[in-house]
Motif scaffolding. Structure first.
Motif, PDB file in Angstrom:
ATOM      1  N   GLU A 137      -6.545-103.825 -34.977  1.00 30.12           N
ATOM      2  CA  GLU A 137      -6.767-102.391 -34.777  1.00 30.12           C
ATOM      3  C   GLU A 137      -7.902-102.171 -33.777  1.00 30.12           C
TER       4      GLU A 137
ATOM      5  N   SER B  15      -2.887-110.120 -39.632  1.00 32.56           N
ATOM      6  CA  SER B  15      -2.473-108.723 -39.658  1.00 32.56           C
ATOM      7  C   SER B  15      -2.660-108.141 -38.271  1.00 32.56           C
ATOM      8  N   ALA B  16      -2.294-106.868 -38.124  1.00 32.19           N
ATOM      9  CA  ALA B  16      -2.397-106.209 -36.825  1.00 32.19           C
ATOM     10  C   ALA B  16      -3.858-106.044 -36.427  1.00 32.19           C
TER      11      ALA B  16
ATOM     12  N   VAL C  90      -0.991 -99.597 -27.082  1.00 30.83           N
ATOM     13  CA  VAL C  90      -1.654 -99.364 -28.369  1.00 30.83           C
ATOM     14  C   VAL C  90      -0.844 -98.364 -29.164  1.00 30.83           C
ATOM     15  N   GLY C  91      -0.393 -98.792 -30.332  1.00 32.41           N
ATOM     16  CA  GLY C  91       0.377 -97.888 -31.183  1.00 32.41           C
ATOM     17  C   GLY C  91       1.601 -97.319 -30.496  1.00 32.41           C
TER      18      GLY C  91
ATOM     19  N   GLN D 112     -11.988-102.802 -34.013  1.00 30.60           N
ATOM     20  CA  GLN D 112     -12.539-102.254 -35.248  1.00 30.60           C
ATOM     21  C   GLN D 112     -12.876-103.376 -36.220  1.00 30.60           C
TER      22      GLN D 112
ATOM     23  N   SER E 135      -6.403 -94.634 -30.745  1.00 31.31           N
ATOM     24  CA  SER E 135      -6.582 -95.618 -31.806  1.00 31.31           C
ATOM     25  C   SER E 135      -5.231 -96.140 -32.260  1.00 31.31           C
ATOM     26  N   GLY E 136      -5.214 -97.408 -32.648  1.00 24.76           N
ATOM     27  CA  GLY E 136      -3.979 -97.978 -33.155  1.00 24.76           C
ATOM     28  C   GLY E 136      -3.959 -99.482 -33.041  1.00 24.76           C
ATOM     29  N   THR E 137      -2.777-100.037 -33.191  1.00 26.14           N
ATOM     30  CA  THR E 137      -2.584-101.477 -33.130  1.00 26.14           C
ATOM     31  C   THR E 137      -2.455-101.942 -31.685  1.00 26.14           C
TER      32      THR E 137
END
Length: 236
Positions: free
Chosen positions: A27, A24-25, A52-53, A68, A39-41
């Motif tokens: 984070e 999965s991505a 990121v994101g 994370q 914050s993000g992928t």
């Protein structure tokens, strides 16, 4: 640091990193030098910057990246390989000689480290008092001879002949001495060449087994983050 800004990039160990990124991505939380957080992928990570994101961030603007859910560093009962740039690798010694060491790291697999990049080896110690003595030994000024430090606090100078997976062969005054690793507390490599720190914007990668590697981010692909070390080699 000389030659550039050194960023702190805390990451899960490569085995877990690959599993998370592959399934999965990944984070992350990016802390920028001005204090802002993003914050993000994690979509990209290389010498130019991060993505990121969908948002791009220059590497020089990044203070820290937190993965994370990453595991906290453990305290493995394996030799601690200390590099001259301050990096630390927890790994078993496979073999070694004048060219360097071949190691087996749990998250990274087999690694080859050149002698000029090596500062020393710290073997697991039984208590905090022994650990303090070892740290004092390792903090001494670099010498022209290799040095071995025993659990009793004795220092022996000589020249390393070879490492095996179980013992060190040291030339002391023309006589070869074979010392099993369980009879050693630490070993320091002679500074036979001038060490030049790696230039540019560097990242320090903190793995969940306690290993810390630094270098230039070289890319994120196939669930693996590549780091270019001072020798020019890529660590996946």
């Amino acid at each position: 640091m000389p030659g550039g800004l050194k960023n702190l990039f805390e990451a899960v160990c490569c085995a877990a990193f690959c599993a998370v990124a592959g399934a999965s991505a990944l984070e992350v939380v990016v802390v920028q030098v001005d204090g802002d957080e993003l914050s993000g992928t994690l979509e990209k990570a290389d010498a130019e910057g991060l993505s990121v994101g969908g948002k791009a961030v220059k590497l020089a603007d990044v203070a820290e990246v937190r993965v994370q859910g990453a595991a906290k560093p453990a305290s493995p009962a394996r030799p601690r390989i200390v590099l001259r740039n301050g990096d630390v690798i927890y790994a078993y010694i496979m073999e070694g000689g004048e060219q360097g060491l071949k190691l087996n790291s749990e998250p990274l697999g087999e690694l080859s480290i050149k002698c000029n990049s090596l500062r020393g080896i710290i073997f697991p110690t039984p208590n905090s008092a022994a650990e303090a003595a070892v740290e004092a030994f390792m903090s001494q000024k670099e010498a022209n001879e290799d040095q071995m430090f025993s659990p009793k606090g004795e220092t022996t100078a000589g020249f390393m002949n070879k490492f095996t997976d179980k013992e060190l062969v040291l030339d002391v005054g023309g006589q070869k001495r074979t010392v099993p690793y369980e009879q050693m507390a630490a070993f320091r490599f002679a500074a036979v060449e001038k060490y030049t720190p790696q230039a540019g914007v560097l990242a320090a990668l903190r793995l969940s087994d306690g290993t810390v590697l630094s270098g230039q981010l070289a890319g994120l692909a196939g669930g693996k983050l590549s780091l270019k070390n001072a020798d020019g080699a890529l660590w996946p």
